[in-house]
Every structure is written in structure tokens, then in C-alpha cells.
Enzyme design. Structure first.
Site, PDB file in Angstrom:
ATOM      1  N   LYS A  78      -7.115   7.105  -2.473  1.00 58.58           N
ATOM      2  CA  LYS A  78      -6.093   6.053  -2.486  1.00 58.58           C
ATOM      3  C   LYS A  78      -6.406   5.064  -3.607  1.00 58.58           C
ATOM      4  O   LYS A  78      -7.558   4.673  -3.791  1.00 58.58           O
ATOM      5  CB  LYS A  78      -6.112   5.355  -1.131  1.00 58.58           C
ATOM      6  CG  LYS A  78      -5.061   4.283  -0.951  1.00 58.58           C
ATOM      7  CD  LYS A  78      -5.120   3.718   0.474  1.00 58.58           C
ATOM      8  CE  LYS A  78      -3.992   2.737   0.731  1.00 58.58           C
ATOM      9  NZ  LYS A  78      -3.962   2.279   2.130  1.00 58.58           N
ATOM     10  N   SER A 153       0.501   2.695   4.575  1.00 55.31           N
ATOM     11  CA  SER A 153       0.586   2.601   3.143  1.00 55.31           C
ATOM     12  C   SER A 153       0.011   3.793   2.376  1.00 55.31           C
ATOM     13  O   SER A 153       0.303   3.947   1.193  1.00 55.31           O
ATOM     14  CB  SER A 153      -0.149   1.324   2.686  1.00 55.31           C
ATOM     15  OG  SER A 153      -1.520   1.403   3.004  1.00 55.31           O
ATOM     16  N   SER A 177      -2.394   2.454   8.211  1.00 52.96           N
ATOM     17  CA  SER A 177      -2.126   3.081   6.914  1.00 52.96           C
ATOM     18  C   SER A 177      -2.668   4.487   6.710  1.00 52.96           C
ATOM     19  O   SER A 177      -2.235   5.187   5.807  1.00 52.96           O
ATOM     20  CB  SER A 177      -2.662   2.200   5.793  1.00 52.96           C
ATOM     21  OG  SER A 177      -1.716   1.201   5.530  1.00 52.96           O
TER      22      SER A 177
HETATM   23  N1  GLN Z   1       1.808  -1.174   7.767  1.00 53.16           N
HETATM   24  C1  GLN Z   1       0.728  -2.082   7.994  1.00 53.16           C
HETATM   25  C2  GLN Z   1       0.877  -3.290   7.119  1.00 53.16           C
HETATM   26  O1  GLN Z   1       1.720  -3.297   6.270  1.00 53.16           O
HETATM   27  C3  GLN Z   1      -0.579  -1.365   7.808  1.00 53.16           C
HETATM   28  C4  GLN Z   1      -1.184  -1.497   6.473  1.00 53.16           C
HETATM   29  C5  GLN Z   1      -2.524  -0.873   6.362  1.00 53.16           C
HETATM   30  O2  GLN Z   1      -3.056  -0.297   7.301  1.00 53.16           O
HETATM   31  N2  GLN Z   1      -3.100  -1.016   5.182  1.00 53.16           N
HETATM   32  O3  GLN Z   1       0.149  -4.235   7.267  1.00 53.16           O
END
Ligand code: GLN
Length: 475
Positions: A78, A153, A177
Site C-alpha cells: 500500500k 482504503s 481498510s
Molecule cells: N474507512 C475508514 C476511514 O475512512 C477506515 C480507514 C482505514 O482503515 N484506514 O476512516
């Protein structure tokens, strides 16, 4: 089709000299070449770097010394994880030209094990999002239906694995994410316990939530990766000292007598897709047939999880994002004064969602509102932790859906912030409590889009989660 192999299959093939690490790496690079333009899973592909690593892995394999399960295995990372001398943007324009002079400890460990890094995957900018639409490099498209999101994400990591552009991926999970895109794309993904894997070199989002974890085609593969990446790191004081178990050893010992809690709140959510509930219930029946005992439990504070998450995470975010100001790293905009340079760099370098988080977090932490928002949310965080502690006196793990629905359409929720936030309704609670949670594939809906099943355990219970996930995949 070497690129379609799992870690286990590829490692066996490499040892039996059926193919080389260079051939395996080339197969992945060809697939990336064919598919990435359309799917947008990678932001940077480092073909030369990968081939060089593959050559070294082949030498190591030929010498037969110091070989690990990951020697010669190609993977993606990532882009919110720093890689030395390799561009790391976090999918935000403010770091468009950023080339770190250091790298994440987890990546050091994988390199020492001989794994082959192919490139950096697209994500919501600095981890902010649940659909990959907040990337400043465009959304990652779902590999099975290009009108759908890949999840977020870590959507690029999920698609890179699901579409066979690599064998596994390393990503970050603050509140879903890893698990949510894994669920959307039909692969396995682990959010490790807070403190199990080093966060050194990970671009921080909300430091008391952020974790690093693996994504792969099978749970068994996740176990091999964790054996390499987990453990104490003197560069991250939040990592635990506990020895890293040989996770792959107990995978096949079954689930006879295991107590599986079914939290009723997770099945009463409004807007849950019918097929998701049905598939999870089917899988629960399978677990029962295989010897597990199903125990209905209640986690009453679940309903506050998203509210707590979206106060605490932006608060930590507003502080973490302050380091990105155009001065110390990355892209600097013009301006007449220092303040203008900051403002212009950030206006241009962050997507809307990151700006929203900074504003919400700054507000929640401000003197007049701290008690009513931040402090109150911290108190409810403790209640959520106590909820979990209480049920884990009774049961070994919890099983829930990973997401209330399957992959949604690109653009469908983009302008509806609340409904986007609700995508993490099942993924956020274990993150709030620092618990490990695994998402495994549980089938598909009528249009063929994957459904994920989440297994949550007490801290440092990854071994048990893997055993349940592996048992389900075998069944
Ligand atoms: N969708 C969640 C957020 O936007 C999770 C993000 C993540 O785990 N990095 O905060």
C-alpha cells in the site's frame, strides 16, 4: 499462469525448481501490464527493482540456505507505507514526489525474508475512505465489475491480489481498510492486534487505531506472512514483546468445541443486504457442523462505534496530518507568506475527505468542545472495550459480516458522507478496541460480487482466527 498461485503453491514450486523467482515475478509484471491501466491498482510499479530482488532470491534458493516461505514471492505494498528509495505518495498529491530515505520495519522484514516487492498500490489518500474514491490518482476499479468500487482504503492492494497481479499485499487498517476491501474483492485480509506488527514507517492516520496487516488469497498465506512480519520493534514502542507464534502450525487442528459468539447487534443493522445475512448464517451452520458451539451474545455499545470512531480518528488525524505542510516533505505550492505556502500546499495536496477530517478533528479537540466531543468519545471507547472484554469471558471468537453490503457503484456514495462512513459499521468496533479481526471470503451475492465474513478475537488471538478462517475455506 504462475501469477495465480498462492504463497504455499509458489513456495513449493520454487523449492522443487519447477520455475524461478524471476519467472514468477515476470508473470506478475505481465499481468500488471495487461490489467493495471484499466483497474488502477498500482500507483508505482518498480519492475527493475523487483527483477533484481527476484534474481537475488533465485541465488538464495539455489544455494538452499536461509530460505523462507516468502523467498522469491512477489508482493505489493500500500502506498501509505514508506519504502526506501521508492516513491511513496500515500495517494495524496502533497507527497506526489516523495521518496523516503527510510522504510517501514515490516518491509525490512519481508525483504530480509527474500520477498519480491513489485510496486506500490493505490488507496484512499493516507487511508481516508471506504471506496478508494478519495485517492488523488483516481479510484481503483473492482476486478470483476469495473463499474463498482474495490473498497477502501486498501482497494489497490485488494485488487492487486484478487486479480492475480501479485501473490500477496501489505496494507494498513485503521478502521476497516484491510478487511472491507478484502471482503469486496473475495480475498483474505487480517487486521492484526494493535501492537502485534510494527507501525514504524507507516504514514500515520490515527495512531491509536492504525495497524499493519497482510492481504492474500488464503488464510494459510496470511499465517506465513505474519510469521515473518510480526513482532517487537524497538522503533515502535507500542509493539508487544510476546513471541510470535508459528501461526501455520495449528491451522488444521479444527474447531471442535470452539465457542463462537454471534453478536445480535451485527445482524440487526438497517440497510444490510439480505444475501449478506444469508451467507453468513450459512457459514455459521457450517462452523456448527464442524464442531463449534454457537453462542448468541450482545455488544450493546456497538451502536455508538461509528460515532466514536468519527470523533476520535479525525482528532488524531488533525494532529498527524499537520506534518504535511509542503515544507518538510513533498510538493510545495507558491505563496506570498509562510502561512500562504502552508495553506496553498494543503489546499492543493489533500483531497476533500482529508480536509474534512482535519476540520472535524480540530473542532472536536478545541478548548470549547473537547469535553463534549473528544473526552466523551474516549469514555464510550472504554465502554466498547469493556463490551468485548465481557463477551470474551464467555466465547473464544465472534463471527459477523465484514460489511453490510457487497461492492457498491463508483460514485454511488461519494457525496453521501454518512452512508460512506456506515460502510465500516462492522469493521470499526474491533479497531476501536485494538482487537485482531480477519475477513475471509464467504461466497457471493446474486450478481457474483463477493461477501466477506469477519472473525474477531481477543488481543493476540490471531492463531485462533486463522484456524477458524482456514477451517471455513477448506469446508
Ligand atoms: N474507512 C475508514 C476511514 O475512512 C477506515 C480507514 C482505514 O482503515 N484506514 O476512516
Amino acid at each position: 499462469m504462475l501469477n495465480t498461485l498462492t504463497i504455499k503453491q509458489a513456495a513449493e514450486g520454487l523449492r522443487a525448481k519447477k520455475f524461478t523467482a524471476v519467472e514468477l515475478t515476470k508473470a506478475c509484471l505481465v499481468r500488471i501490464e495487461e490489467r493495471n491501466e484499466e483497474l488502477n491498482a498500482f500507483i508505482s510499479v518498480n519492475a527493475e527493482y523487483a527483477l533484481e530482488a527476484a534474481r537475488r532470491a533465485d541465488e538464495r534458493l539455489a544455494a538452499g540456505d536461509n530460505i523462507t516461505m516468502l523467498t522469491g514471492i512477489p508482493y505489493s505494498v500500500k502506498d501509505a507505507i514508506c519504502t526506501k528509495d521508492l516513491r511513496s505518495t500515500g495517494a495524496g498529491q502533497i507527497l506526489d514526489n516523495y521518496i523516503p530515505s527510510f522504510q517501514a520495519t515490516v518491509i525490512d522484514k519481508l525483504e530480509q525474508a527474500g520477498a519480491v516487492m513489485l510496486g506500490k498500490t493505490n488507496c484512499d489518500a493516507f487511508g481516508h475512505g471506504a471506496s478508494n474514491e478519495n485517492s488523488m490518482y483516481g479510484p481503483v476499479k473492482h476486478h470483476l465489475d469495473q463499474t463498482k468500487v474495490s473498497g477502501g482504503s486498501s482497494g489497490g492492494s485488494a485488487v492487486s491480489v484478487a486479480d492475480d497481479m501479485c501473490i500477496f499485499s501489505i496494507a494498513e487498517d485503521t478502521g476497516g481498510s484491510i478487511r472491507q476491501p478484502a471482503a469486496f474483492c473475495g480475498i483474505a485480509g487480517l487486521r492484526a492486534s494493535y501492537g502485534r506488527n510494527s507501525r514504524y514507517g507507516i504514514m500515520p492516520m490515527a495512531s491509536s487505531f492504525d495497524t499493519v496487516g497482510p492481504m492474500a488469497k488464503t488464510t494459510e498465506d496470511l499465517a506465513y506472512i505474519m510469521e515473518v512480519m510480526a513482532g517487537h520493534d524497538e522503533k515502535d514502542a507500542t509493539t508487544v514483546e510476546e513471541a510470535v507464534p508459528t501461526y501455520s502450525k495449528e491451522l488444521s487442528s479444527g474447531i471442535q468445541g470452539l465457542k463462537i459468539g454471534i453478536p445480535k447487534e451485527y445482524f440487526e443493522i438497517e440497510g444490510m443486504q439480505k444475501e449478506v445475512r444469508e451467507k453468513i448464517e450459512e457459514q455459521l451452520e457450517t462452523l456448527k457442523k464442524l464442531g463449534a458451539e454457537l453462542v448468541p451474545v450482545s455488544l450493546p455499545y456497538t451502536k455508538y462505534a461509528i460515532s466514536v470512531y468519527y470523533i476520535l480518528v479525525p482528532s488524531e488525524d488533525s494532529s498527524n496530518m499537520a506534518r504535511l505542510d509542503g515544507i518538510r516533505y513533498g510538493v510545495r505550492s507558491e505563496g506570498d507568506s509562510l502561512i500562504d505556502v502552508y495553506a496553498n500546499s494543503r489546499a492543493h495536496g489533500f483531497p476533500e475527505e482529508v480536509k474534512r477530517r482535519i476540520m472535524v478533528g480540530t473542532y472536536a479537540l478545541s478548548a470549547g468542545y473537547y469535553d463534549s466531543y473528544y473526552r466523551k468519545a474516549q469514555k464510550v471507547r472504554t465502554k466498547i472495550i469493556q463490551d468485548f472484554d465481557r463477551v470474551f469471558d464467555e466465547v473464544d471468537v465472534l463471527v459477523t459480516p465484514t460489511s453490510p453490503f457487497t461492492a457498491f457503484g463508483i460514485g454511488e456514495k461519494k457525496d453521501d458522507t454518512i452512508s460512506m462512513y456506515l460502510a465500516d459499521v462492522f469493521a470499526a468496533p474491533p479497531a476501536i478496541a485494538g482487537l485482531p479481526a480477519l475477513s475471509v471470503d464467504a461466497g457471493a451475492d446474486a450478481s457474483g460480487l463477493p461477501i466477506g465474513l469477519q472473525i474477531i478475537g481477543p488481543r493476540l488471538s490471531e492463531e485462533v482466527l486463522f484456524r477458524v478462517g482456514h477451517t471455513l475455506e477448506k469446508a
